[in-house]
Design an enzyme around this catalytic site. Structure first.
Site, PDB file in Angstrom:
ATOM      1  N   ASP A  17       6.839  15.052  -3.200  1.00 25.16           N
ATOM      2  CA  ASP A  17       6.182  15.703  -2.073  1.00 25.16           C
ATOM      3  C   ASP A  17       4.686  15.421  -2.056  1.00 25.16           C
ATOM      4  O   ASP A  17       4.039  15.341  -3.104  1.00 25.16           O
ATOM      5  CB  ASP A  17       6.427  17.210  -2.175  1.00 25.16           C
ATOM      6  CG  ASP A  17       5.824  17.987  -1.030  1.00 25.16           C
ATOM      7  OD1 ASP A  17       6.232  17.771   0.119  1.00 25.16           O
ATOM      8  OD2 ASP A  17       4.924  18.818  -1.286  1.00 25.16           O
ATOM      9  N   GLU A  70       6.875  10.751  -0.267  1.00 26.74           N
ATOM     10  CA  GLU A  70       6.471  11.262   1.046  1.00 26.74           C
ATOM     11  C   GLU A  70       4.981  10.947   1.172  1.00 26.74           C
ATOM     12  O   GLU A  70       4.133  11.728   0.758  1.00 26.74           O
ATOM     13  CB  GLU A  70       6.724  12.764   1.165  1.00 26.74           C
ATOM     14  CG  GLU A  70       6.483  13.285   2.576  1.00 26.74           C
ATOM     15  CD  GLU A  70       5.725  14.600   2.635  1.00 26.74           C
ATOM     16  OE1 GLU A  70       5.473  15.080   3.752  1.00 26.74           O
ATOM     17  OE2 GLU A  70       5.352  15.140   1.574  1.00 26.74           O
TER      18      GLU A  70
END
Length: 670
Positions: free
Chosen positions: A350, A403
């Site tokens: 993330d 990401e």
């Protein structure tokens, strides 16, 4: 060992020599029974100095076997060994149910060099515990959960739990052996992203457990044909509304859905059904909760020391200190732990961009330049390379997905070539352009054709995954169905066209739960999906179409084999702005497919496209098919290319293009 007069600090002897006797103490219980207990301080230190050095120098990849609480046996005496890193502490005590949470009962010993404290408590099995920490400088007292806890109590409780034995017997050895062979870049990968707390719940509204979720979610995903599920973080977290992205228990599967063994059974069940399991992982930041990692021993430890560098402006959290070697050991061990301990098939990392840039979401004067005067976080870049190298060595066949929302070069390039070493990168440019284009009324789309044609220019600069994730259907962004323009019929047609475009575009696919139901409402983490919606004919037909796309991808290598290779894509025509039609080829070594997409609700009769060559073409997919909820306008039978030159090609093909639909043709050359 010697107790330092006037202090709660115990120092470990460097050369313990002869093992002392384990002093027995006879105590009388409330019932009058006599029990024999052992003195915790009659046991020599248990930690391995080489392992402590490896942790201290950032080389430890299995630090959970050094630190935390785990069952341990010394001279046939069973108990629990506690160990914690707290170099700025004057005293650390283990507190819990077993000592009335009294820090005077079980002060720990300190290994001075790496700042690690330990204590073996004989006779102690399962139970709740924390660490009571007194800061060396201020004398302030803190009560903290264990950073390496394997289990935590259910919120709002914040205690760590001494882990019980592992009972689960894995049955997925065949899956793991196949995974070691790698090669997933050339195989279909379609991912169903899931928030376990809101996918579906028990009849009384409580959370489903991992085991029931395994049965129901796995069957559902298998029926849709997805190859993987991706779980939003299941690490322990105090706040439901953080969706798991503000983690306090990095080594603990959240107790919301059951035990660690239950989670093992969850993953095992998916593997036995041929479905991979990916997990969101958050090494970018952590929350400021008083019981967590923040100022763990009274000073900045896991976070940066400089407040301007430590604070994360977007989420009010703290940024990990990537230049601290022990933090690297903590995070790299954690990543490997989830894949080795729970057999996960990879991690979606993330907020990578927030790690790469010192000025991420910061204005001028709110960030500190690096040693070269730039805005790159040099130590975070080094950490990510070390992380991906370690995962590649320790977890062969697993995938690391970034990401990453910027244009940082080489995110998926090998570290040996100067890249970051990730396996896939989210294609955020494709996602933004695609959703922006689809949100426009069809009559205006001809003015925005470049949103479709620009993407292939950079489609092979990285190994991409195409995400339609939870981030795009929350915070007033509308659901995917809600983004589509037009009346209900057009909304459904647009949604089917969107998925057809996504599944035929170069790259792997990710879809957040609810998209397959054409859910009308935005995602709400406090409620379940609109399952009644999925029973209606038109939404149900969308799910049928998605299953069809997944089967098509499984049966036709042209849609996956060269996903990350420029040979896998070739334009036929992207210039027809007036009619908002594009056509292109997808190829593998032994197959070619032609994809034609009509982005207007106008039927195009006798529409001519450039053909890759002479031969026969047969329609194998049409998003306007009646069973998908469309009008049923199809191209039936064999279609033969004609010797009519078009757009620089010697042959062309005449088709009927259904409204707001995509068709896929299988090409058989002469």
């Amino acid at each position: 060992m010697a107790r330092i007069p006037g202090s709660d600090l115990f120092e470990c002897m460097a050369s313990p020599g002869k093992i002392p006797p384990h002093y027995r103490i006879i105590r009388e219980t409330d019932s009058g029974a006599q029990v024999e207990v052992f003195d915790a301080y009659s046991f020599w230190p248990q930690l391995n100095s080489e392992e402590m050095d490896a942790f201290h120098f950032g080389h430890h990849r299995y630090a959970q076997n050094l630190l935390g609480a785990r069952h341990h046996t010394v001279d046939n005496i069973e108990g629990t060994l506690f160990s914690v890193w707290a170099p700025n502490a004057a005293r650390v005590s283990v507190i819990g149910d077993f000592n009335d949470w009294d820090g005077r009962c079980h002060p720990m010993r300190k290994h001075a060099k790496p700042g690690i404290w330990e204590l073996f408590i004989p006779g102690l099995g399962e139970g709740r515990y924390k660490y009571e920490i007194r800061n060396l400088v201020t004398g302030e007292l803190f009560v903290k959960t264990d950073p390496f806890a394997r289990a935590c109590e259910f919120r709002p409780g914040t205690a760590s739990l001494v882990p019980g034995p592992v009972w689960h017997q894995w049955r997925d050895n065949d899956w793991l052996e196949r995974r070691k062979g790698g090669g997933w870049h050339a195989r279909p990968m379609s991912i169903y992203e899931v928030h376990l707390g809101s996918w579906r719940r028990n009849e009384d509204g409580s959370f489903m457990g991992y085991r029931r979720l395994a049965e129901e979610l796995c069957g559902y995903v298998k029926n849709l044909g997805f190859t993987h599920v991706e779980l939003m973080p299941v690490m322990e977290h105090p706040l439901d509304e953080s969706w798991g992205y503000q983690t306090t228990g990095y080594f603990a599967p959240t107790s919301r859905f059951g035990s660690a063994d239950d989670f093992r059974a969850f993953v095992d069940h998916f593997h036995l059904n041929g479905i991979g399991v990916l997990l969101d992982w958050v090494p970018a930041h952590f929350p400021r909760d008083a019981h967590g990692l923040a100022s763990f021993d009274g000073q900045a430890l896991f976070e940066y020391h400089e407040p301007i560098k430590a604070g994360h402006p977007d989420w009010g959290t703290l940024v990990f200190n990537y230049e601290r070697q022990e933090v690297r050991s903590f995070l790299i061990s954690n990543a490997i732990y989830w894949m080795r301990e729970f057999h996960l098939d990879g991690l979606r990392v993330d907020a990578v961009a927030s790690m790469l840039y010192l000025n991420f979401s910061r204005e001028e004067g709110e960030w500190l330049p690096n040693r070269d005067g730039g805005n790159n976080n040099i130590e975070a870049v080094d950490f990510m390379r070390l992380l991906n190298e370690a995962v590649g060595q320790e977890c062969p066949g697993c995938v690391m997905i970034a990401e990453e929302s910027s244009s940082w070069p080489g995110v998926t390039r090998a570290t040996s070539e100067g890249g970051l070493g990730f396996g896939l990168k989210w294609n955020m440019g494709w996602m933004h352009d695609t959703l922006d284009y689809f949100s426009k009324e069809s009559i205006h789309r001809k003015y925005h054709q470049e949103m479709l044609t620009f993407g292939p220019v950079y489609a092979f600069h990285e190994k991409f995954l195409l995400p339609l994730s939870h981030d795009e259907v929350v915070h007033l962004k509308k659901s995917l169905f809600g983004k589509m323009p037009g009346d209900d019929w057009q909304k459904f047609a647009n949604l089917r066209l969107l998925f057809t475009y996504q599944w035929t575009y170069p790259g792997k696919q990710l879809l957040f739960m609810g998209g397959e139901l054409a859910q009308q409402e935005e995602w709400n983490s406090g409620a379940t999906l609109s399952w009644e919606r999925g029973k209606e004919p038109m939404p149900a037909a969308v799910a049928v179409m998605l299953a069809g796309l997944n089967r098509l991808q499984q049966n036709h290598a042209a849609l996956s084999e060269w996903d990350c290779d420029p040979r896998g894509f070739e334009w036929l025509s992207g210039e027809d702005r007036e009619q908002s039609v594009i056509s292109f080829m997808r190829r593998s070594e032994h197959e070619s497919l032609v994809i034609v997409l009509n982005f207007t609700p106008v039927v195009r009769e006798h529409y001519r496209i450039p053909a890759p060559g002479a031969g026969t073409y047969r329609e194998i997919f049409n998003s306007d098919t009646g069973r998908f909820g469309g009008s049923g306008l199809e191209n039936r039978g064999d279609l033969n290319a004609e010797s009519v030159p078009l757009s620089g090609r010697q042959h062309s093909l005449c088709l009927t293009l259904p409204p707001l639909a995509g068709v896929i043709l299988h090409y058989q050359s002469c």
